[in-house]
Design a protein around this motif. Structure first.
Motif, short mmCIF file in Angstrom:
data_model
loop_
_atom_site.label_atom_id
_atom_site.label_comp_id
_atom_site.label_asym_id
_atom_site.label_seq_id
_atom_site.Cartn_x
_atom_site.Cartn_y
_atom_site.Cartn_z
N ASN A 14 0.82 -1.21 0.00
CA ASN A 14 0.00 0.00 0.00
C ASN A 14 0.85 1.27 0.00
OD1 ASN A 14 -2.30 -1.56 -0.01
ND2 ASN A 14 -2.61 -1.42 2.19
N LYS A 15 2.11 1.15 0.45
CA LYS A 15 2.99 2.32 0.46
C LYS A 15 3.38 2.75 -0.95
CE LYS A 15 4.22 3.60 4.65
NZ LYS A 15 4.05 4.95 5.10
N PHE A 16 3.49 1.77 -1.86
CA PHE A 16 3.89 2.05 -3.24
C PHE A 16 2.75 1.71 -4.17
CE2 PHE A 16 7.89 0.97 -1.09
CZ PHE A 16 8.61 2.11 -1.36
N SER A 17 2.35 2.69 -4.96
CA SER A 17 1.29 2.44 -5.92
C SER A 17 1.82 1.57 -7.07
CB SER A 17 0.75 3.76 -6.48
OG SER A 17 1.72 4.37 -7.31
N TYR A 18 0.92 1.07 -7.87
CA TYR A 18 1.28 0.24 -9.02
C TYR A 18 2.19 1.03 -9.97
CZ TYR A 18 0.71 -2.80 -13.06
OH TYR A 18 0.95 -3.61 -14.13
N THR A 19 1.88 2.30 -10.18
CA THR A 19 2.68 3.15 -11.06
C THR A 19 4.10 3.32 -10.51
OG1 THR A 19 0.65 4.34 -11.60
CG2 THR A 19 2.72 5.37 -12.24
N GLN A 20 4.23 3.53 -9.21
CA GLN A 20 5.55 3.68 -8.61
C GLN A 20 6.37 2.40 -8.74
OE1 GLN A 20 4.18 4.84 -4.73
NE2 GLN A 20 4.83 6.97 -5.03
N ARG A 21 5.73 1.25 -8.54
CA ARG A 21 6.44 -0.02 -8.68
C ARG A 21 6.93 -0.23 -10.10
NH1 ARG A 21 2.20 -3.81 -5.71
NH2 ARG A 21 0.90 -1.99 -5.92
N ILE A 22 6.09 0.08 -11.08
CA ILE A 22 6.48 -0.05 -12.49
C ILE A 22 7.63 0.92 -12.80
CG2 ILE A 22 5.72 0.30 -14.88
CD1 ILE A 22 4.69 -2.26 -13.63
N PHE A 23 7.54 2.15 -12.30
CA PHE A 23 8.59 3.14 -12.53
C PHE A 23 9.92 2.66 -11.96
CE2 PHE A 23 10.98 6.89 -11.06
CZ PHE A 23 11.22 7.48 -12.30
N LEU A 24 9.92 2.13 -10.75
CA LEU A 24 11.15 1.62 -10.14
C LEU A 24 11.72 0.45 -10.93
CD1 LEU A 24 10.27 1.78 -6.34
CD2 LEU A 24 11.88 3.21 -7.58
N LEU A 25 10.88 -0.41 -11.43
CA LEU A 25 11.33 -1.52 -12.25
C LEU A 25 11.96 -1.04 -13.55
CD1 LEU A 25 11.47 -4.60 -12.53
CD2 LEU A 25 9.25 -4.49 -13.66
N ILE A 26 11.35 -0.06 -14.18
CA ILE A 26 11.89 0.50 -15.43
C ILE A 26 13.25 1.17 -15.17
CG2 ILE A 26 11.55 2.31 -17.17
CD1 ILE A 26 8.55 1.58 -17.09
N VAL A 27 13.37 1.91 -14.07
CA VAL A 27 14.64 2.55 -13.73
C VAL A 27 15.72 1.49 -13.51
CG1 VAL A 27 15.82 3.89 -11.95
CG2 VAL A 27 13.63 4.68 -12.85
N ALA A 28 15.38 0.41 -12.80
CA ALA A 28 16.35 -0.66 -12.56
C ALA A 28 16.79 -1.32 -13.87
CB ALA A 28 15.75 -1.71 -11.62
N ILE A 29 15.85 -1.56 -14.77
CA ILE A 29 16.18 -2.17 -16.06
C ILE A 29 17.07 -1.23 -16.87
CG2 ILE A 29 15.21 -2.89 -18.28
CD1 ILE A 29 12.83 -4.04 -16.64
N LEU A 30 16.74 0.05 -16.87
CA LEU A 30 17.56 1.01 -17.61
C LEU A 30 18.97 1.12 -17.03
CD1 LEU A 30 14.98 3.85 -18.35
CD2 LEU A 30 15.97 2.21 -19.97
N MET A 31 19.09 1.04 -15.71
CA MET A 31 20.42 1.07 -15.08
C MET A 31 21.25 -0.11 -15.55
SD MET A 31 19.94 2.28 -11.17
CE MET A 31 21.63 1.91 -10.85
N ILE A 32 20.62 -1.26 -15.62
CA ILE A 32 21.35 -2.45 -16.04
C ILE A 32 21.73 -2.35 -17.51
CG2 ILE A 32 21.16 -4.95 -16.39
CD1 ILE A 32 19.33 -4.94 -13.87
N LEU A 33 20.82 -1.85 -18.34
CA LEU A 33 21.10 -1.76 -19.77
C LEU A 33 22.20 -0.74 -20.08
CD1 LEU A 33 17.54 -1.98 -21.34
CD2 LEU A 33 19.33 -3.72 -21.33
N PHE A 34 22.15 0.42 -19.43
CA PHE A 34 23.12 1.48 -19.74
C PHE A 34 24.43 1.35 -18.97
CE2 PHE A 34 19.20 3.76 -21.10
CZ PHE A 34 19.53 3.84 -22.45
N LEU A 35 24.34 0.95 -17.71
CA LEU A 35 25.55 0.87 -16.89
C LEU A 35 26.13 -0.54 -16.82
CD1 LEU A 35 24.45 3.19 -13.95
CD2 LEU A 35 25.88 3.76 -15.92
#
Length: 173
Positions: A14-35
């Motif tokens: 309940n602390k993290f909305s569905y949108t926030q969870r998706i955003f964090l997942l996308i940021v993590a994937i982008l970090m792995i792809l670029f870095l």
């Protein structure tokens, strides 16, 4: 016990909305792809250490929902409540540690930029640090409320500074 664990799990969801969870997942994937492997190592460090704030968030959420007043109606021993909180924090930390370990193995197999030993050392140290922090934090939270987090931060900062000082003295001698 299962219901106490489920309650804590629902509080975190309940602390993290569905949108926030998706955003964090996308940021993590982008970090792995670029870095590449550096991004994976950063996630291996930051995710277990980010979980150390979990007990404080759970305590605040319990207070906001009025759960501590509501729980008095049920015949639940305080020891079970505290044990469930420890168990939940350790289970979530172990789950995230397993996920980060798997992620590091995949990143190492794909990129091969850093040694596998470096991955294992970083994961181990961060998980150990996170677990130790949780072990120390929970009693302080129950004794002093959310101010206990500040006390434990000061203790850990002093321990880290003392450790760095001792290492410097050891190297210089």
């Amino acid at each position: 016990m299962k219901r106490l664990l489920y309650k804590d799990f629902q509080l975190i969801l309940n602390k993290f909305s569905y949108t926030q969870r998706i955003f964090l997942l996308i940021v993590a994937i982008l970090m792995i792809l670029f870095l590449k492997e550096a991004g994976t190592l950063f996630l291996a460090m930051i995710l277990p250490l980010a979980l150390v704030a979990l007990p404080t968030s759970l305590l605040v959420a319990d207070h906001e929902s009025g759960w501590e007043r509501f729980v008095g109606v049920f015949p639940i021993a305080k020891e079970k409540i505290v044990l469930a909180r420890y168990l939940f924090c350790f289970m979530l930390t172990a789950l995230v540690g397993g996920g980060v370990f798997s992620l590091c193995l995949v990143a190492h197999a794909i990129f091969g930029q850093y040694s596998l030993e470096l991955h294992l050392i970083i994961i181990g140290v961060c998980l150990l640090f996170g677990m130790l922090y949780i072990v120390i934090l929970l009693p302080f939270l129950y004794a002093f409320g959310t101010f206990g987090n500040t006390i434990v931060n000061i203790i850990f900062l002093a321990l880290i500074m003392g450790g760095v000082y001792a290492l410097q003295k050891q190297v210089l001698v």
